[in-house]
Design an enzyme around this catalytic site. Structure first.
Site, PDB file in Angstrom:
ATOM      1  N   HIS A 257     -31.967  37.859  33.003  1.00 36.25           N
ATOM      2  CA  HIS A 257     -32.065  36.977  31.849  1.00 36.25           C
ATOM      3  C   HIS A 257     -30.678  36.766  31.270  1.00 36.25           C
ATOM      4  O   HIS A 257     -29.941  37.720  31.046  1.00 36.25           O
ATOM      5  CB  HIS A 257     -32.978  37.569  30.769  1.00 36.25           C
ATOM      6  CG  HIS A 257     -33.066  36.705  29.557  1.00 36.25           C
ATOM      7  ND1 HIS A 257     -33.945  35.649  29.472  1.00 36.25           N
ATOM      8  CD2 HIS A 257     -32.347  36.694  28.406  1.00 36.25           C
ATOM      9  CE1 HIS A 257     -33.775  35.034  28.317  1.00 36.25           C
ATOM     10  NE2 HIS A 257     -32.814  35.652  27.653  1.00 36.25           N
TER      11      HIS A 257
ATOM     12  N   ASP B  66     -44.190  35.228  20.012  1.00 35.59           N
ATOM     13  CA  ASP B  66     -42.778  34.858  20.107  1.00 35.59           C
ATOM     14  C   ASP B  66     -42.602  33.348  20.092  1.00 35.59           C
ATOM     15  O   ASP B  66     -41.682  32.825  19.463  1.00 35.59           O
ATOM     16  CB  ASP B  66     -42.147  35.434  21.375  1.00 35.59           C
ATOM     17  CG  ASP B  66     -40.698  34.956  21.494  1.00 35.59           C
ATOM     18  OD1 ASP B  66     -39.907  35.310  20.617  1.00 35.59           O
ATOM     19  OD2 ASP B  66     -40.384  34.198  22.431  1.00 35.59           O
TER      20      ASP B  66
ATOM     21  N   ARG C  47     -37.954  30.479  13.515  1.00 33.95           N
ATOM     22  CA  ARG C  47     -36.584  30.983  13.315  1.00 33.95           C
ATOM     23  C   ARG C  47     -35.568  29.865  13.510  1.00 33.95           C
ATOM     24  O   ARG C  47     -34.546  29.808  12.828  1.00 33.95           O
ATOM     25  CB  ARG C  47     -36.308  32.125  14.296  1.00 33.95           C
ATOM     26  CG  ARG C  47     -37.027  33.425  13.924  1.00 33.95           C
ATOM     27  CD  ARG C  47     -36.999  34.397  15.089  1.00 33.95           C
ATOM     28  NE  ARG C  47     -35.658  34.664  15.549  1.00 33.95           N
ATOM     29  CZ  ARG C  47     -35.344  34.939  16.827  1.00 33.95           C
ATOM     30  NH1 ARG C  47     -36.273  34.979  17.749  1.00 33.95           N
ATOM     31  NH2 ARG C  47     -34.100  35.168  17.160  1.00 33.95           N
TER      32      ARG C  47
ATOM     33  N   SER D 224     -37.613  39.252  20.958  1.00 33.82           N
ATOM     34  CA  SER D 224     -38.069  37.979  21.514  1.00 33.82           C
ATOM     35  C   SER D 224     -37.847  37.962  23.033  1.00 33.82           C
ATOM     36  O   SER D 224     -38.762  37.669  23.821  1.00 33.82           O
ATOM     37  CB  SER D 224     -37.294  36.841  20.839  1.00 33.82           C
ATOM     38  OG  SER D 224     -37.400  35.651  21.562  1.00 33.82           O
TER      39      SER D 224
HETATM   40  N1  URA Z   1     -33.709  33.561  23.595  1.00 32.15           N
HETATM   41  C1  URA Z   1     -34.950  33.988  23.298  1.00 32.15           C
HETATM   42  O1  URA Z   1     -35.840  33.950  24.120  1.00 32.15           O
HETATM   43  N2  URA Z   1     -35.172  34.460  22.050  1.00 32.15           N
HETATM   44  C2  URA Z   1     -34.214  34.540  21.114  1.00 32.15           C
HETATM   45  O2  URA Z   1     -34.477  34.992  20.024  1.00 32.15           O
HETATM   46  C3  URA Z   1     -32.928  34.089  21.432  1.00 32.15           C
HETATM   47  C4  URA Z   1     -32.704  33.597  22.703  1.00 32.15           C
END
Ligand code: URA
Length: 425
Positions: free
Chosen positions: A85, A164, A171, A186
């Site tokens: 990731h 999320d 957010r 997240s």
């Molecule tokens: N990528 C995500 O999946 N979540 C975040 O909070 C920031 C970047």
């Protein structure tokens, strides 16, 4: 599950208290069900941003987000699973060559990816520039492809960490994206729910990244590594430079073309270096002994790429979209390129149509920026520095102004920086 009043949970965090497991479980679940209102969760997110969370609170918050949806069971996949990731950067197309490369080395790579918002591109937008390619597949197709091809890059289904999905959108519009506990939970809730056995995090640092300085990036990386390890996912993180765009291509189809060059044994040195560095970490974390450089050279990664694209309806031989308009930016004087600022180039590509301002906007697949120089290159007046590509000519002037500011020409060599800045395990 015990009931709380949202306002009491908000007040507790506002005043710096540590939230209890029961409060966290309740507020995440109640928000997902619509019982806690957006304005209440906004206030709580801001309190978390300002007050922080203990490691135990972050772990519980992550677990509650995972529990809001399904958890994929990849036990039917016989190869070891390893995923990567990236926290997002400019020209960061590494997932494209890396996923088939690591699969060709013997791992199964379950890459659930997203679309871009703002100045960083999304992996799905890049792949959608390939005619016919589908981002959405069912859980059964996902597992079958993972077993048969070893590599899948697709959209995360709605069932994975729905808390999320809702919270991230909130957010985004309430100035609370930057809270480390919220970013870490997240990202890791989705990765743990996805079911991977090993995970390598590429935490970007610099002007084109979320994290502008090394200390904050280290804190985010160690928070995520701890969350992964505590959940049984073998997790490590590399901190990598994002002051300069990766490679020479920024924009969806342009980045696919550059990725295919890497798979064919060419491509820019920095893209190859980071692809191999991340591949080595993923393979080690998954317990596989293989030399990714040799596998890349053998052409096996290209074969897996073609199979992966075909499995999702794409034609790996199709001509990719090309933008209608091209404009070049030239050096005004002789000198040495001191910087090509990642943020400026990311914004220019976005203005050209490669990215979107709102999540429902379409992207222009051919739009973007091609870098003709990198820091340290000598240039003469009149040399081409950048090529701007757009479908809509009206987009070019604003992008041109931003792009021009991003390239700094001086008289001395810039100090060289490593691409990989640190490793956190
Ligand atoms: N990528 C995500 O999946 N979540 C975040 O909070 C920031 C970047």
């Amino acid at each position: 599950m015990s009931e709380f009043a949202a306002v009491d949970v908000i007040r507790a965090k506002r005043d710096g208290a540590v939230l209890s497991d029961a409060q966290i479980d309740w507020v995440v679940d109640a928000y997902t069900r619509g019982v806690v209102a957006d304005e209440q969760m906004s206030a709580l997110a801001m309190a978390i941003l300002l007050r922080g969370m203990t490691p135990a609170e972050i772990a519980r918050w992550t677990a509650a987000m995972i529990a809001s949806g399904e958890r994929l069971d990849l036990s039917s996949v016989t190869r070891p699973t390893a995923d990567k990731h990236s926290t997002g950067g400019v020209g960061d197309k590494i997932t494209l060559p890396l996923t088939p490369l690591v699969a060709a080395c013997g791992a199964a790579v379950p890459q659930l990816s997203g679309r871009g918002l703002g100045h960083t591109g999304g992996t799905l937008d890049k792949l959608e520039s390939i005619p016919g390619w589908r981002a959405s597949i069912s859980n059964d197709e996902f597992k079958r492809q993972l077993q048969d091809v070893g590599a899948v890059i697709c959209a995360a289904g709605d069932g994975l960490a729905p808390a999320d999905r809702k919270l991230y959108a909130l957010r985004d519009v309430t100035g609370t994206v930057e809270a480390i506990p919220l970013i870490a939970s997240s990202i890791m809730s989705k990765k743990i729910a996805e079911g991977t056995g090993a995970l390598v995090l590429d935490v970007k640092v610099g002007s084109g990244a979320f994290m502008k300085d090394l200390a904050t990036a280290r804190e985010l990386a160690s928070t995520m590594v701890r969350l992964g390890q505590d959940s049984g996912v073998n997790t490590i993180a590399l901190l990598t430079d994002m002051n300069t765009p990766l490679g020479l291509a920024v924009g969806n189809a342009l980045e696919v073309t550059e990725s295919v060059e890497v798979l064919a044994g060419g491509g820019p040195a920095d893209v190859v270096e980071l692809t191999l560095a991340l591949a080595r970490e993923m393979l080690a974390a998954a317990g596989i002994e293989a030399d990714p450089a040799k596998v890349l050279e053998s052409g096996a990664a290209m074969d897996t790429w073609r199979a992966m694209i075909r499995a999702q309806g794409g034609d790996p031989d199709a001509t990719l979209p090309v933008a209608r308009e091209t404009e070049v930016l030239r050096a005004e004087a002789d000198g040495i390129v001191g910087a090509v600022d990642a943020y400026g180039i990311g914004v220019a590509a976005w203005r050209l149509g490669a990215g979107r301002a709102r999540k429902e906007d379409p992207v222009s697949f051919g739009a973007g920026v091609l870098l003709k120089v990198k820091p340290g290159d000598a240039v003469r007046a009149g040399d081409v520095l950048l090529e701007l590509r757009a479908d809509d000519p009206a987009r070019i002037p604003a992008a041109r102004a931003t792009a021009a500011e991003a390239v700094v020409i001086g008289s001395t060599q810039p100090s060289s920086t490593n691409l990989v800045l640190d490793r956190i395990a």
